[in-house]
Design an enzyme around this catalytic site. Structure first.
Site, mmCIF file in Angstrom:
data_model
loop_
_atom_site.group_PDB
_atom_site.id
_atom_site.type_symbol
_atom_site.label_atom_id
_atom_site.label_comp_id
_atom_site.label_asym_id
_atom_site.label_seq_id
_atom_site.Cartn_x
_atom_site.Cartn_y
_atom_site.Cartn_z
ATOM 1 N N LYS A 1 45.885 49.787 0.189
ATOM 2 C CA LYS A 1 45.632 48.233 -0.776
ATOM 3 C C LYS A 1 46.865 47.789 -1.590
ATOM 4 O O LYS A 1 47.215 46.720 -1.766
ATOM 5 C CB LYS A 1 44.482 48.229 -1.321
ATOM 6 C CG LYS A 1 43.170 48.204 -0.292
ATOM 7 C CD LYS A 1 41.913 48.081 -1.013
ATOM 8 C CE LYS A 1 40.690 48.232 -0.274
ATOM 9 N NZ LYS A 1 39.479 47.723 -0.901
ATOM 10 N N ASP B 1 38.024 41.166 -1.719
ATOM 11 C CA ASP B 1 37.086 42.073 -2.252
ATOM 12 C C ASP B 1 36.267 41.220 -3.412
ATOM 13 O O ASP B 1 35.153 41.324 -3.526
ATOM 14 C CB ASP B 1 37.652 43.509 -2.748
ATOM 15 C CG ASP B 1 37.929 44.385 -1.437
ATOM 16 O OD1 ASP B 1 37.240 44.328 -0.700
ATOM 17 O OD2 ASP B 1 38.741 45.301 -2.073
#
Ligand code: NDP
Length: 302
Positions: free
Chosen positions: A88, A124
């Site tokens: 990420k 997210d």
């Protein structure tokens, strides 16, 4: 029918009329993202035939191969990617295009092939926000928030709280220096709201009647024998507890919270919420959260 998990070296090229989606990680075997996305793609295909040619796979990509993987995947017909541990943050130097919220969060969990390049997004935070509203029927901005942890997931949570206008946000992390780094990184990215750094776990909002949301963004809870990241017996408040961990479904923190009759929820809603937003970015359509949630629950119970 394509096989379950691919290695980069044996990845077949998709037909020109097919659209590939995938999650890249290391290790990736345990990801349930294919089940979640496949369920939503089926619903999309019922109303629009083009989605019957979309499919979602798991691809094992080691950290050293990420840079090489991105152009290969585009060449093989992939148009949407999710990134999980450990990619990420590592992906950032390889992206020329990034959504503003992902830039501020300093992490990307979604890539979309747009005008000949991969563009990075972070879903997210929005997944977390939707999950909290669904679980507690209170929107994130109405809470005073204590985020436990200072890694990537905590940074997405704190940034989302600020984007949505939460007035009071605190961070408690085992290593205070990492919490300080998180707070400075947000300030450098023009998020100037003051974030309280707690040296020990306490309720910095005690005395206020507003609900206080405790978000567990540490990795404690992933193993069933893990202790709770904080001792809830030592503090009082109008607490709501959201644990980002979803497997096991009930963590020690959640058990402690239930004993005190605090509302609790695990991270499955966030997992589904971030997946739904990714698929919306790729498809430009609204997607079925119900189908995704049902598939996630079924995959976990297997
Ligand atoms: P990171 O590795 O970046 O951060 C881990 C955090 O956990 C750090 O703050 C670390 O503290 C803390 N921590 C680790 N071990 C301990 C311990 N023994 N005691 C106290 N604190 C500890 O992980 P991520 O931020 O990527 O992920 C965090 C959690 O969020 C994971 O459980 C992950 O599965 C979950 N997650 C869930 C998602 C969902 O969709 N539901 C999405 C993304 C993440 P320190 O800084 O002191 O090392």
């Amino acid at each position: 029918m394509l096989k379950e998990t691919f290695l980069l070296d044996d990845l077949p090229k998709l037909q020109p009329d097919q659209v590939g989606l995938a999650v890249l990680g290391h290790p990736i075997k345990h990801s349930i993202s294919p089940e979640i996305h496949t369920a939503a793609l089926k619903v999309l295909a019922d109303s629009s035939e083009e989605f019957s040619r979309w499919s979602y796979h798991k691809i094992e990509v080691e950290p050293a191969s990420l840079a090489k993987a991105l152009p290969i995947l585009a060449d093989h017909g992939y148009r949407g990617l999710n990134l999980t541990i450990p990619h990420k943050v590592d992906v950032l130097p390889h992206l020329s295009l990034m959504d503003e919220q992902a830039r501020i969060m300093g992490a990307v969990n979604t890539l979309s092939w747009e005008n000949g390049a991969w563009k990075g997004y972070n879903t997210d935070g929005i997944g977390l926000s939707k999950a909290i509203e669904d679980a507690f029927t209170i929107s994130l901005k109405e809470f005073q928030v204590i985020v436990l942890g200072a890694g990537g997931a905590a940074r997405a949570a704190v940034a989302q709280c600020i984007f949505e206008g939460c007035e009071k946000v605190a961070i408690y992390n085992r290593s205070i220096d990492r919490a300080q780094l998180l707070s400075s990184a947000l300030k450098e990215n023009e998020l100037n709201q003051e974030v309280l750094l707690l040296e020990s776990f306490l309720n910095p909002f005690a005395g206020s009647k507003e609900p206080v949301l405790i978000i567990n963004a540490t990795s404690l809870g992933l193993k069933s024998e893990d202790p709770s990241p904080v001792d809830l017996t030592q503090v009082d408040g109008n607490f709501y507890v959201y644990d980002m961990v979803y497997n096991p479904a009930v963590t020690r923190l959640m058990t402690e919270a239930k004993k005190k009759s605090y509302p609790v929820a695990n991270g499955l809603g966030m997992l589904v919420g971030q997946a739904a937003r990714s698929l919306e970015i790729w498809s430009g359509r609204e997607v079925s959260i119900e189908a995704m949630s049902e598939a996630a629950r079924a995959a976990i119970s297997r």
